[in-house]
Design a protein around this motif. Structure first.
Motif, PDB file in Angstrom:
ATOM      1  N   LEU A  17       0.837  -1.200   0.000  1.00 54.96           N
ATOM      2  CA  LEU A  17       0.000   0.000   0.000  1.00 54.96           C
ATOM      3  C   LEU A  17       0.877   1.257   0.000  1.00 54.96           C
ATOM      4  O   LEU A  17       1.932   1.293   0.637  1.00 54.96           O
ATOM      5  N   ASP A  18       0.428   2.280  -0.725  1.00 51.33           N
ATOM      6  CA  ASP A  18       1.084   3.587  -0.669  1.00 51.33           C
ATOM      7  C   ASP A  18       0.674   4.238   0.652  1.00 51.33           C
ATOM      8  O   ASP A  18      -0.375   4.891   0.738  1.00 51.33           O
ATOM      9  N   VAL A  19       1.488   4.032   1.672  1.00 51.39           N
ATOM     10  CA  VAL A  19       1.120   4.439   3.035  1.00 51.39           C
ATOM     11  C   VAL A  19       0.937   5.951   3.140  1.00 51.39           C
ATOM     12  O   VAL A  19      -0.009   6.426   3.780  1.00 51.39           O
ATOM     13  N   GLU A  20       1.817   6.705   2.511  1.00 47.59           N
ATOM     14  CA  GLU A  20       1.706   8.163   2.610  1.00 47.59           C
ATOM     15  C   GLU A  20       0.396   8.652   1.992  1.00 47.59           C
ATOM     16  O   GLU A  20      -0.243   9.570   2.518  1.00 47.59           O
ATOM     17  N   GLU A  21      -0.010   8.042   0.892  1.00 51.03           N
ATOM     18  CA  GLU A  21      -1.279   8.418   0.269  1.00 51.03           C
ATOM     19  C   GLU A  21      -2.455   8.029   1.167  1.00 51.03           C
ATOM     20  O   GLU A  21      -3.446   8.768   1.270  1.00 51.03           O
ATOM     21  N   LYS A  22      -2.338   6.864   1.804  1.00 48.72           N
ATOM     22  CA  LYS A  22      -3.394   6.421   2.720  1.00 48.72           C
ATOM     23  C   LYS A  22      -3.532   7.383   3.894  1.00 48.72           C
ATOM     24  O   LYS A  22      -4.639   7.709   4.321  1.00 48.72           O
ATOM     25  N   LEU A  23      -2.428   7.854   4.422  1.00 48.07           N
ATOM     26  CA  LEU A  23      -2.477   8.807   5.536  1.00 48.07           C
ATOM     27  C   LEU A  23      -3.131  10.121   5.112  1.00 48.07           C
ATOM     28  O   LEU A  23      -3.849  10.744   5.888  1.00 48.07           O
ATOM     29  N   LYS A  24      -2.879  10.515   3.858  1.00 44.95           N
ATOM     30  CA  LYS A  24      -3.523  11.726   3.339  1.00 44.95           C
ATOM     31  C   LYS A  24      -5.033  11.537   3.239  1.00 44.95           C
ATOM     32  O   LYS A  24      -5.808  12.454   3.523  1.00 44.95           O
ATOM     33  N   GLU A  25      -5.458  10.344   2.800  1.00 46.31           N
ATOM     34  CA  GLU A  25      -6.892  10.042   2.730  1.00 46.31           C
ATOM     35  C   GLU A  25      -7.519  10.129   4.123  1.00 46.31           C
ATOM     36  O   GLU A  25      -8.612  10.686   4.300  1.00 46.31           O
ATOM     37  N   ASN A  26      -6.832   9.553   5.116  1.00 40.16           N
ATOM     38  CA  ASN A  26      -7.332   9.609   6.487  1.00 40.16           C
ATOM     39  C   ASN A  26      -7.437  11.054   6.973  1.00 40.16           C
ATOM     40  O   ASN A  26      -8.393  11.431   7.659  1.00 40.16           O
ATOM     41  N   GLU A  27      -6.435  11.854   6.598  1.00 43.10           N
ATOM     42  CA  GLU A  27      -6.435  13.254   7.034  1.00 43.10           C
ATOM     43  C   GLU A  27      -7.601  14.017   6.415  1.00 43.10           C
ATOM     44  O   GLU A  27      -8.219  14.860   7.076  1.00 43.10           O
ATOM     45  N   LEU A  28      -7.919  13.723   5.167  1.00 49.75           N
ATOM     46  CA  LEU A  28      -9.049  14.368   4.511  1.00 49.75           C
ATOM     47  C   LEU A  28     -10.351  14.017   5.219  1.00 49.75           C
ATOM     48  O   LEU A  28     -11.204  14.888   5.461  1.00 49.75           O
ATOM     49  N   LEU A  29     -10.513  12.743   5.575  1.00 47.36           N
ATOM     50  CA  LEU A  29     -11.702  12.327   6.321  1.00 47.36           C
ATOM     51  C   LEU A  29     -11.775  13.054   7.667  1.00 47.36           C
ATOM     52  O   LEU A  29     -12.847  13.483   8.093  1.00 47.36           O
ATOM     53  N   CYS A  30     -10.624  13.196   8.315  1.00 44.76           N
ATOM     54  CA  CYS A  30     -10.568  13.867   9.611  1.00 44.76           C
ATOM     55  C   CYS A  30     -10.936  15.341   9.485  1.00 44.76           C
ATOM     56  O   CYS A  30     -11.676  15.876  10.311  1.00 44.76           O
ATOM     57  N   GLU A  31     -10.427  15.999   8.443  1.00 46.89           N
ATOM     58  CA  GLU A  31     -10.716  17.418   8.243  1.00 46.89           C
ATOM     59  C   GLU A  31     -12.203  17.661   8.046  1.00 46.89           C
ATOM     60  O   GLU A  31     -12.733  18.703   8.439  1.00 46.89           O
ATOM     61  N   MET A  32     -12.895  16.698   7.466  1.00 46.39           N
ATOM     62  CA  MET A  32     -14.333  16.836   7.222  1.00 46.39           C
ATOM     63  C   MET A  32     -15.135  16.836   8.509  1.00 46.39           C
ATOM     64  O   MET A  32     -16.299  17.249   8.528  1.00 46.39           O
ATOM     65  N   LYS A  33     -14.522  16.380   9.610  1.00 44.89           N
ATOM     66  CA  LYS A  33     -15.212  16.365  10.908  1.00 44.89           C
ATOM     67  C   LYS A  33     -15.248  17.755  11.552  1.00 44.89           C
ATOM     68  O   LYS A  33     -15.977  17.972  12.516  1.00 44.89           O
ATOM     69  N   LEU A  34     -14.411  18.681  11.043  1.00 48.37           N
ATOM     70  CA  LEU A  34     -14.377  20.070  11.524  1.00 48.37           C
ATOM     71  C   LEU A  34     -14.185  20.145  13.034  1.00 48.37           C
ATOM     72  O   LEU A  34     -14.970  20.759  13.765  1.00 48.37           O
ATOM     73  N   GLN A  35     -13.101  19.539  13.521  1.00 44.63           N
ATOM     74  CA  GLN A  35     -12.780  19.550  14.941  1.00 44.63           C
ATOM     75  C   GLN A  35     -11.502  20.373  15.171  1.00 44.63           C
ATOM     76  O   GLN A  35     -10.590  20.360  14.350  1.00 44.63           O
ATOM     77  N   PRO A  36     -11.421  21.087  16.300  1.00 46.69           N
ATOM     78  CA  PRO A  36     -10.280  21.983  16.527  1.00 46.69           C
ATOM     79  C   PRO A  36      -9.030  21.315  17.067  1.00 46.69           C
ATOM     80  O   PRO A  36      -7.979  21.950  17.137  1.00 46.69           O
ATOM     81  N   ASP A  37      -9.111  20.059  17.500  1.00 52.71           N
ATOM     82  CA  ASP A  37      -7.942  19.443  18.131  1.00 52.71           C
ATOM     83  C   ASP A  37      -7.939  17.937  17.867  1.00 52.71           C
ATOM     84  O   ASP A  37      -8.935  17.361  17.427  1.00 52.71           O
TER      85      ASP A  37
END
Length: 440
Positions: free
Chosen positions: A367-387
């Motif tokens: 798996l392209d781990v760095e790309e997977k981490l970016k996907e996870n980060e995008l999902l996280c950003e959609m939650k709109l949480q400050p911390d």
């Protein structure tokens, strides 16, 4: 990672852990201050505790200094002002419900600018001092946040016509950027709601309180369960709760939270836990002593540790995604435990290979781990949480999103509230059926 950091971090972390907790006394030279904003919802919650707090303050800390700012600080985590406003209103609703604060739970909204200016004039002009001023302060906040603008205007007219601006050292109006209300003592800041218990424990330790601080009445302590009844537990487990956890691998609070949830909550409530590791967030420049104290309070091992670099986090993610999906919770626990309690540096091949063998990984993922981490980060950003960490709990057809170590208590609180609503609905249904039978 540099050899110096690999060897020095564990020594330094061990020193922090072994030294006496809170040995250094907070200076009382400048007293205790609270920073507020009239349009900050956390300030509204905070002022509801000030009268009780001031009543038990040692004379050394009196008068309590109230500093009211008209300037908002920049929102965290690249949130817009609107996103922060919406988040803070939702979060304050949750806090108010949990801890029995006064709050408009139906449709909370930020007070309008005209009302804020009127409130500022009232507070600037009043001759009231000490406890009487705190009563007025709380009343004014209630008027603002419950849209009692008629009452507020009446007070404003009286204050502007019959009183002049007062200049008192314990009451200041300035432009200090304030995101959310906080206390300050001895050069240290404490969030006015989240850190209130930590602050009062510290004040009590220094004998700066004359009575027992009883705040946040429904606070859930670490390792104490809100629900112990076997029938209630069975009902929650039958609902198959799911919890998604978005973590920064270099963040010690992510380790503390993951370990606590895995050790104390996941099996207890039969939670289906899923982990989403994120790209390197640069969160390894943390408060060592605070993290150490949190580890002791949460009962999670935390020394000697070796702060992960960006390279280390990529290797940690490679190991995580190289094990079968059903084994990943145990795997990430072992990986983070090795880093945060055994001082392993996973950018160092010897340490990396040792953990790989312990996890029985024959072949690393393609798996392209760095790309997977970016996907996870995008999902996280959609939650709109400050911390971080960010948590999403799904239960009984509903989703609840929250964040940080400060909100882990919400997991059990949500379980309790869902059951309470279920019992209420069942009772109403039973009563309706009985009434229908009587009518027949």
């Amino acid at each position: 990672m540099s050899l110096l950091r690999r060897w020095f971090d564990p020594i330094r972390s061990s020193w922090f852990y072994q030294k006496p907790v809170r040995q250094e006394l907070l200076s009382t030279e400048h007293g205790l201050s609270i920073y507020l904003r009239l349009d900050d919802v956390y300030s509204y919650l905070a002022v509801q505790q000030l009268i009780q707090l001031n009543d038990i303050l040692n004379d050394e800390l009196k008068p309590l200094k109230v500093i009211i700012s008209d300037t908002a600080a920049e929102p965290p985590n690249e949130m817009t002002a609107e996103e922060w406003r919406d988040y803070s209103l939702r979060d304050a609703q949750i806090l108010a419900h949990q801890h029995r604060f006064g709050f408009d739970n139906e449709q909370p909204e930020i007070p309008n600018p005209e009302a804020i200016l009127q409130a500022q004039t009232i507070l600037k002009n009043t001759p009231l001092k000490d406890q009487n001023f705190l009563y007025l302060l709380e009343d004014v906040f209630h008027m603002l946040w419950q849209q009692q603008y008629g009452k507020l205007r009446t007070l404003y007219v009286m204050a502007s016509k019959h009183q002049k601006e007062q200049h008192l050292p314990e009451r200041q109006f300035d432009h200090t950027p304030v995101l959310a209300s906080y206390f300050e003592i001895g050069g240290r800041k404490y969030h006015a709601v989240d850190d209130l218990l930590r602050l009062t424990r510290r004040l009590k330790q220094q004998k700066l309180l004359t009575g027992n601080p009883i705040f946040l009445i429904n606070h859930i302590e670490w390792r104490e369960h809100l629900m112990n009844d076997a029938e209630e537990l069975s009902e929650i487990q039958a609902m198959s709760p799911e919890l998604d956890l978005y973590i920064a691998l270099e963040d010690p609070l992510s380790w503390l939270l993951l370990a606590y949830i895995k050790e104390e909550l996941a099996d207890y409530y039969d939670i289906d836990l899923t982990i989403y590791p994120l790209n390197y967030q640069g969160r390894d420049l943390f408060d060592w002593s605070l993290a150490t104290r949190l580890s002791k309070r949460a009962g999670v091992k935390f020394t000697p540790f070796c702060r992960p670099t960006e390279e280390s986090t990529i290797n940690m993610a490679k190991l995580f995604y190289s094990v079968p999906e059903e084994q990943r919770i145990d795997a990430i626990y072992e990986i983070l435990e090795a880093v945060w309690s055994k001082g392993k540096d996973l950018s160092f091949p010897t340490h990396f290979n040792r953990i790989r063998r312990e996890l029985n990984i024959d072949h690393l993922t393609n798996l392209d781990v760095e790309e997977k981490l970016k996907e996870n980060e995008l999902l996280c950003e959609m939650k709109l949480q400050p911390d971080f960490p960010v948590l999403e709990l799904r239960l009984d057809g509903k989703s609840y999103v929250f964040n940080s170590l400060y909100r882990v208590w919400m997991i059990e609180s949500i379980f309790s509230n869902v059951l309470e609503q279920k019992y209420k609905s069942d009772n109403e249904l039973e009563q309706n059926q009985e009434e229908k039978l009587e009518d027949e």
